[in-house]
Design a protein around this motif. Sequence first.
Motif, PDB file in Angstrom:
ATOM      1  N   GLY A   1      -0.350  -4.433   3.176  1.00 47.29           N
ATOM      2  CA  GLY A   1      -0.622  -3.063   3.690  1.00 47.29           C
ATOM      3  C   GLY A   1       0.252  -3.217   4.939  1.00 47.29           C
ATOM      4  O   GLY A   1       0.802  -4.140   5.510  1.00 47.29           O
ATOM      5  N   SER A   2       0.276  -1.912   5.407  1.00 48.21           N
ATOM      6  CA  SER A   2       1.150  -1.784   6.849  1.00 48.21           C
ATOM      7  C   SER A   2       0.532  -2.589   8.109  1.00 48.21           C
ATOM      8  O   SER A   2       1.460  -3.182   8.863  1.00 48.21           O
ATOM      9  CB  SER A   2       1.164  -0.396   7.285  1.00 48.21           C
ATOM     10  OG  SER A   2       2.031   0.352   6.303  1.00 48.21           O
ATOM     11  N   TYR A   3      -0.675  -2.939   8.085  1.00 46.17           N
ATOM     12  CA  TYR A   3      -1.314  -3.831   9.151  1.00 46.17           C
ATOM     13  C   TYR A   3      -0.644  -5.280   8.934  1.00 46.17           C
ATOM     14  O   TYR A   3      -0.725  -5.948  10.163  1.00 46.17           O
ATOM     15  CB  TYR A   3      -2.783  -3.800   9.134  1.00 46.17           C
ATOM     16  CG  TYR A   3      -3.452  -4.295   9.943  1.00 46.17           C
ATOM     17  CD1 TYR A   3      -3.899  -3.688  11.361  1.00 46.17           C
ATOM     18  CD2 TYR A   3      -4.094  -5.737   9.791  1.00 46.17           C
ATOM     19  CE1 TYR A   3      -4.443  -3.969  12.403  1.00 46.17           C
ATOM     20  CE2 TYR A   3      -4.671  -6.244  11.010  1.00 46.17           C
ATOM     21  CZ  TYR A   3      -4.794  -5.630  12.132  1.00 46.17           C
ATOM     22  OH  TYR A   3      -5.352  -6.234  13.417  1.00 46.17           O
ATOM     23  N   GLU A   4      -0.281  -5.579   7.848  1.00 50.70           N
ATOM     24  CA  GLU A   4       0.209  -6.873   7.650  1.00 50.70           C
ATOM     25  C   GLU A   4       1.594  -7.005   8.169  1.00 50.70           C
ATOM     26  O   GLU A   4       2.307  -8.270   7.990  1.00 50.70           O
ATOM     27  CB  GLU A   4      -0.148  -7.420   6.558  1.00 50.70           C
ATOM     28  CG  GLU A   4      -1.622  -7.903   6.025  1.00 50.70           C
ATOM     29  CD  GLU A   4      -2.600  -6.367   5.700  1.00 50.70           C
ATOM     30  OE1 GLU A   4      -3.702  -6.487   6.190  1.00 50.70           O
ATOM     31  OE2 GLU A   4      -1.916  -5.562   5.377  1.00 50.70           O
ATOM     32  N   LEU A   5       2.310  -5.891   8.167  1.00 55.70           N
ATOM     33  CA  LEU A   5       3.780  -6.046   8.676  1.00 55.70           C
ATOM     34  C   LEU A   5       3.880  -6.637   9.790  1.00 55.70           C
ATOM     35  O   LEU A   5       5.206  -7.512   9.810  1.00 55.70           O
ATOM     36  CB  LEU A   5       4.209  -4.424   8.918  1.00 55.70           C
ATOM     37  CG  LEU A   5       4.393  -3.550   7.532  1.00 55.70           C
ATOM     38  CD1 LEU A   5       4.823  -2.086   7.976  1.00 55.70           C
ATOM     39  CD2 LEU A   5       5.523  -4.384   6.725  1.00 55.70           C
ATOM     40  N   SER A   6       3.002  -6.829  10.892  1.00 56.89           N
ATOM     41  CA  SER A   6       3.406  -7.666  12.238  1.00 56.89           C
ATOM     42  C   SER A   6       3.653  -9.095  11.893  1.00 56.89           C
ATOM     43  O   SER A   6       4.493  -9.646  12.157  1.00 56.89           O
ATOM     44  CB  SER A   6       2.546  -7.248  13.395  1.00 56.89           C
ATOM     45  OG  SER A   6       2.327  -5.924  13.698  1.00 56.89           O
TER      46      SER A   6
ATOM     47  N   ARG B   1       9.923  12.433   2.901  1.00 57.06           N
ATOM     48  CA  ARG B   1      10.778  11.367   3.834  1.00 57.06           C
ATOM     49  C   ARG B   1      10.881  10.094   3.205  1.00 57.06           C
ATOM     50  O   ARG B   1      11.508   9.279   3.796  1.00 57.06           O
ATOM     51  CB  ARG B   1       9.898  11.179   5.163  1.00 57.06           C
ATOM     52  CG  ARG B   1       9.495  12.402   5.999  1.00 57.06           C
ATOM     53  CD  ARG B   1       8.480  12.558   6.860  1.00 57.06           C
ATOM     54  NE  ARG B   1       8.494  13.569   7.768  1.00 57.06           N
ATOM     55  CZ  ARG B   1       8.211  14.922   7.300  1.00 57.06           C
ATOM     56  NH1 ARG B   1       7.703  15.217   5.962  1.00 57.06           N
ATOM     57  NH2 ARG B   1       8.032  16.019   8.216  1.00 57.06           N
ATOM     58  N   ALA B   2      10.746  10.054   1.765  1.00 57.06           N
ATOM     59  CA  ALA B   2      11.018   8.853   1.137  1.00 57.06           C
ATOM     60  C   ALA B   2      12.132   9.264   0.225  1.00 57.06           C
ATOM     61  O   ALA B   2      11.874   8.564  -1.089  1.00 57.06           O
ATOM     62  CB  ALA B   2      10.002   8.168   0.615  1.00 57.06           C
ATOM     63  N   GLY B   3      13.118   9.947   0.434  1.00 59.14           N
ATOM     64  CA  GLY B   3      14.060  10.225  -0.320  1.00 59.14           C
ATOM     65  C   GLY B   3      14.064  11.847  -0.836  1.00 59.14           C
ATOM     66  O   GLY B   3      14.936  12.285  -1.557  1.00 59.14           O
TER      67      GLY B   3
ATOM     68  N   TRP C   1       0.873  -1.182   0.018  1.00 61.58           N
ATOM     69  CA  TRP C   1       0.040  -0.015  -0.026  1.00 61.58           C
ATOM     70  C   TRP C   1       0.849   1.249   0.008  1.00 61.58           C
ATOM     71  O   TRP C   1       1.904   1.312   0.677  1.00 61.58           O
ATOM     72  CB  TRP C   1      -0.884  -0.095   1.180  1.00 61.58           C
ATOM     73  CG  TRP C   1      -1.925   0.928   1.268  1.00 61.58           C
ATOM     74  CD1 TRP C   1      -2.128   2.265   1.742  1.00 61.58           C
ATOM     75  CD2 TRP C   1      -3.293   0.819   0.418  1.00 61.58           C
ATOM     76  NE1 TRP C   1      -3.401   2.791   1.430  1.00 61.58           N
ATOM     77  CE2 TRP C   1      -4.105   1.923   0.768  1.00 61.58           C
ATOM     78  CE3 TRP C   1      -3.978  -0.235  -0.402  1.00 61.58           C
ATOM     79  CZ2 TRP C   1      -5.421   2.193   0.008  1.00 61.58           C
ATOM     80  CZ3 TRP C   1      -5.181  -0.031  -0.805  1.00 61.58           C
ATOM     81  CH2 TRP C   1      -5.812   1.099  -0.744  1.00 61.58           C
ATOM     82  N   ASN C   2       0.532   2.157  -0.740  1.00 59.81           N
ATOM     83  CA  ASN C   2       1.426   3.334  -1.015  1.00 59.81           C
ATOM     84  C   ASN C   2       2.729   3.068  -1.473  1.00 59.81           C
ATOM     85  O   ASN C   2       3.757   3.444  -1.097  1.00 59.81           O
ATOM     86  CB  ASN C   2       1.734   4.260   0.134  1.00 59.81           C
ATOM     87  CG  ASN C   2       0.315   4.930   0.585  1.00 59.81           C
ATOM     88  OD1 ASN C   2      -0.309   5.450  -0.022  1.00 59.81           O
ATOM     89  ND2 ASN C   2       0.173   4.691   1.914  1.00 59.81           N
ATOM     90  N   GLU C   3       2.765   2.190  -2.631  1.00 66.11           N
ATOM     91  CA  GLU C   3       3.974   1.437  -3.240  1.00 66.11           C
ATOM     92  C   GLU C   3       4.792   2.356  -3.635  1.00 66.11           C
ATOM     93  O   GLU C   3       5.949   2.143  -3.551  1.00 66.11           O
ATOM     94  CB  GLU C   3       3.155   0.753  -4.387  1.00 66.11           C
ATOM     95  CG  GLU C   3       4.367  -0.324  -5.077  1.00 66.11           C
ATOM     96  CD  GLU C   3       3.478  -1.309  -5.980  1.00 66.11           C
ATOM     97  OE1 GLU C   3       3.893  -2.227  -6.299  1.00 66.11           O
ATOM     98  OE2 GLU C   3       2.616  -0.580  -6.774  1.00 66.11           O
ATOM     99  N   GLU C   4       4.731   3.649  -4.324  1.00 66.31           N
ATOM    100  CA  GLU C   4       5.711   4.576  -4.629  1.00 66.31           C
ATOM    101  C   GLU C   4       6.660   4.848  -3.521  1.00 66.31           C
ATOM    102  O   GLU C   4       7.696   4.830  -3.563  1.00 66.31           O
ATOM    103  CB  GLU C   4       5.088   5.819  -5.311  1.00 66.31           C
ATOM    104  CG  GLU C   4       6.099   6.885  -5.666  1.00 66.31           C
ATOM    105  CD  GLU C   4       5.538   7.990  -6.150  1.00 66.31           C
ATOM    106  OE1 GLU C   4       6.351   8.796  -6.608  1.00 66.31           O
ATOM    107  OE2 GLU C   4       4.151   8.330  -6.111  1.00 66.31           O
ATOM    108  N   ILE C   5       6.126   5.233  -2.494  1.00 61.55           N
ATOM    109  CA  ILE C   5       6.518   5.492  -1.135  1.00 61.55           C
ATOM    110  C   ILE C   5       7.276   4.328  -0.642  1.00 61.55           C
ATOM    111  O   ILE C   5       8.722   4.462  -0.365  1.00 61.55           O
ATOM    112  CB  ILE C   5       5.763   6.038  -0.223  1.00 61.55           C
ATOM    113  CG1 ILE C   5       5.103   7.709  -0.790  1.00 61.55           C
ATOM    114  CG2 ILE C   5       6.434   6.361   1.178  1.00 61.55           C
ATOM    115  CD1 ILE C   5       3.878   7.897  -0.363  1.00 61.55           C
TER     116      ILE C   5
END
Length: 158
Positions: free
Chosen positions: A64-69, A136-138, A31-35
């Motif tokens: 997505g970020s929720y699935e990072l854990s 904040r992504a470069g 999610w928010n793949e470019e970043i």
Amino acid sequence: MSSAHKNLSIFSTENLPDISNKKFAIVVAEWNEEITNALADGAYKTLITYGAKTENIVRVSVPGSYELSFGAQKMAQKPEIDAVICIGCVIQGETKHNDYINNAVAQGLTAVSLKYDKPVIFGVLTPNTEQQALDRAGGIHGNKGDEAAITAVKMLAF
């Protein structure tokens, strides 16, 4: 200090450990793949710059970020992985979903780190706008991926 006042790509490199034989997992939210791709590229390049070998870095994706854990747990449970770097971006929207997701991810990654006694790094941007994320992504504030990677390296020396 907020990243508005600090460049995320500038950090101390004193007393860094030898990471040439360390293995890293970079878990990246789609999610928010470019970043997130820019953040993951920053993390990868920083690891290489400070001595990691390309064959010792594995990148996996989660929706997505929720699935990072969960992704972090799957990587951390592997005995050969020394540190896990989690990359995501949750941009504040019209609802409070970002508060719930960010809190859940922070708690989840902390739990995984403690359970497996390994560094599990929170490389998740939590900006108010897409422009803040890009900065904040470069962009003008450096790359949070760089900071996440150097944090993993430093925690391996802890």
